[in-house]
Design a protein around this motif. Structure first.
Motif, PDB file in Angstrom:
ATOM      1  N   LEU A 175      26.287 -13.990  48.482  1.00 39.53           N
ATOM      2  CA  LEU A 175      26.651 -13.378  47.198  1.00 39.53           C
ATOM      3  C   LEU A 175      27.789 -12.397  47.380  1.00 39.53           C
ATOM      4  N   ASN A 176      28.749 -12.497  46.504  1.00 38.24           N
ATOM      5  CA  ASN A 176      29.840 -11.528  46.479  1.00 38.24           C
ATOM      6  C   ASN A 176      29.586 -10.616  45.291  1.00 38.24           C
ATOM      7  N   TRP A 177      29.009  -9.446  45.573  1.00 37.54           N
ATOM      8  CA  TRP A 177      28.594  -8.561  44.491  1.00 37.54           C
ATOM      9  C   TRP A 177      29.793  -7.961  43.759  1.00 37.54           C
ATOM     10  N   ASP A 178      30.922  -7.747  44.451  1.00 36.71           N
ATOM     11  CA  ASP A 178      32.118  -7.229  43.781  1.00 36.71           C
ATOM     12  C   ASP A 178      32.629  -8.230  42.740  1.00 36.71           C
ATOM     13  N   GLU A 179      32.608  -9.512  43.134  1.00 39.13           N
ATOM     14  CA  GLU A 179      33.058 -10.560  42.210  1.00 39.13           C
ATOM     15  C   GLU A 179      32.132 -10.625  40.988  1.00 39.13           C
ATOM     16  N   ARG A 180      30.845 -10.543  41.222  1.00 39.26           N
ATOM     17  CA  ARG A 180      29.883 -10.584  40.108  1.00 39.26           C
ATOM     18  C   ARG A 180      30.055  -9.374  39.180  1.00 39.26           C
ATOM     19  N   LYS A 181      30.287  -8.215  39.787  1.00 37.64           N
ATOM     20  CA  LYS A 181      30.465  -6.994  38.997  1.00 37.64           C
ATOM     21  C   LYS A 181      31.688  -7.117  38.097  1.00 37.64           C
ATOM     22  N   GLN A 185      31.777  -7.165  34.005  1.00 37.09           N
ATOM     23  CA  GLN A 185      32.624  -6.209  33.276  1.00 37.09           C
ATOM     24  C   GLN A 185      33.583  -6.931  32.335  1.00 37.09           C
ATOM     25  N   SER A 186      34.151  -8.053  32.801  1.00 36.74           N
ATOM     26  CA  SER A 186      35.074  -8.790  31.915  1.00 36.74           C
ATOM     27  C   SER A 186      34.328  -9.401  30.736  1.00 36.74           C
ATOM     28  N   MET A 187      33.093  -9.870  30.974  1.00 37.72           N
ATOM     29  CA  MET A 187      32.294 -10.426  29.871  1.00 37.72           C
ATOM     30  C   MET A 187      31.947  -9.340  28.854  1.00 37.72           C
ATOM     31  N   LEU A 188      31.621  -8.143  29.370  1.00 34.56           N
ATOM     32  CA  LEU A 188      31.292  -7.046  28.460  1.00 34.56           C
ATOM     33  C   LEU A 188      32.512  -6.634  27.645  1.00 34.56           C
ATOM     34  N   LYS A 189      33.686  -6.636  28.266  1.00 37.07           N
ATOM     35  CA  LYS A 189      34.923  -6.303  27.552  1.00 37.07           C
ATOM     36  C   LYS A 189      35.194  -7.311  26.451  1.00 37.07           C
TER      37      LYS A 189
END
Length: 194
Positions: A175-181, A185-189
């Protein structure tokens, strides 16, 4: 050869594999007496009770299995066989052998048999043996609690062994947690922009 995770009843009774029945009996009586003294000196909590039940059960099983020459030999053979099958599976995985799946299935069947027979079935039988009952003061109440403790212990050992095997290496998530974060964030935007 891999030798981790398979209960070694010779080590439980502090014996070598060429020990004599008299040594099995003497070590068992000495160790179970020490264990019962230790139990009498500490305040019993639920986790300590489970640990002591497991210790007593393992000592009883070690005595029950190792004092009988035929049973001792079957135990030693089954233990050596399951360890050899794990070793064969590891080597098949390293060489990407076409026998990999066959090795995995043989090992898994042998492991389940070994854990079921030597870490549950014979442990419970040992708790009904006259000499074990006299030495360890094992009772039906202990057996009821020990059944649950042994099941959990067997499952824990099974998973410990499985986690070091090739099957788990293949399926382990990366898992790449930075990529998921950044994705969240982009989905929330995007959601707030609508």
């Amino acid at each position: 050869m891999i030798d981790d995770g398979y209960v070694n009843y010779f080590e439980v009774l502090e014996l070598g594999e060429d020990c004599k029945p008299g040594e099995v009996r003497n070590n068992y009586k000495r160790l179970i007496k020490n264990l019962l003294l230790e139990i009498s000196r500490v305040q019993i909590t639920e986790s300590r009770r489970d640990a002591f039940l497991l210790d007593i059960a393992k000592h009883n099983a070690a005595f029950y299995i190792l004092r009988d020459n035929d049973l001792r030999q079957r135990y030693a053979d089954d233990r050596a066989a399951v360890i050899a099958l794990e070793d064969a599976w590891q080597k098949a995985a390293e060489s990407n052998s076409p026998e990999l799946d066959t090795c995995r299935r043989k090992f898994d069947a042998a492991l389940r048999h070994f854990l079921s027979r030597y870490m549950e079935e014979l442990v419970l039988q040992a708790g009904r043996d006259k000499e074990c009952v006299e030495a360890s003061h094992w009772s039906r109440a202990h057996e009821r609690h020990a059944s649950r403790v042994l099941r959990h212990f067997r499952q824990r050992v099974y998973h410990q062994i499985q986690e070091r095997l090739p099957y788990y290496e293949v399926t382990k998530p990366d898992l790449n947690w930075d990529e998921r974060k950044s994705l969240v964030q982009s989905m929330l935007k995007q959601g707030s922009a609508v």
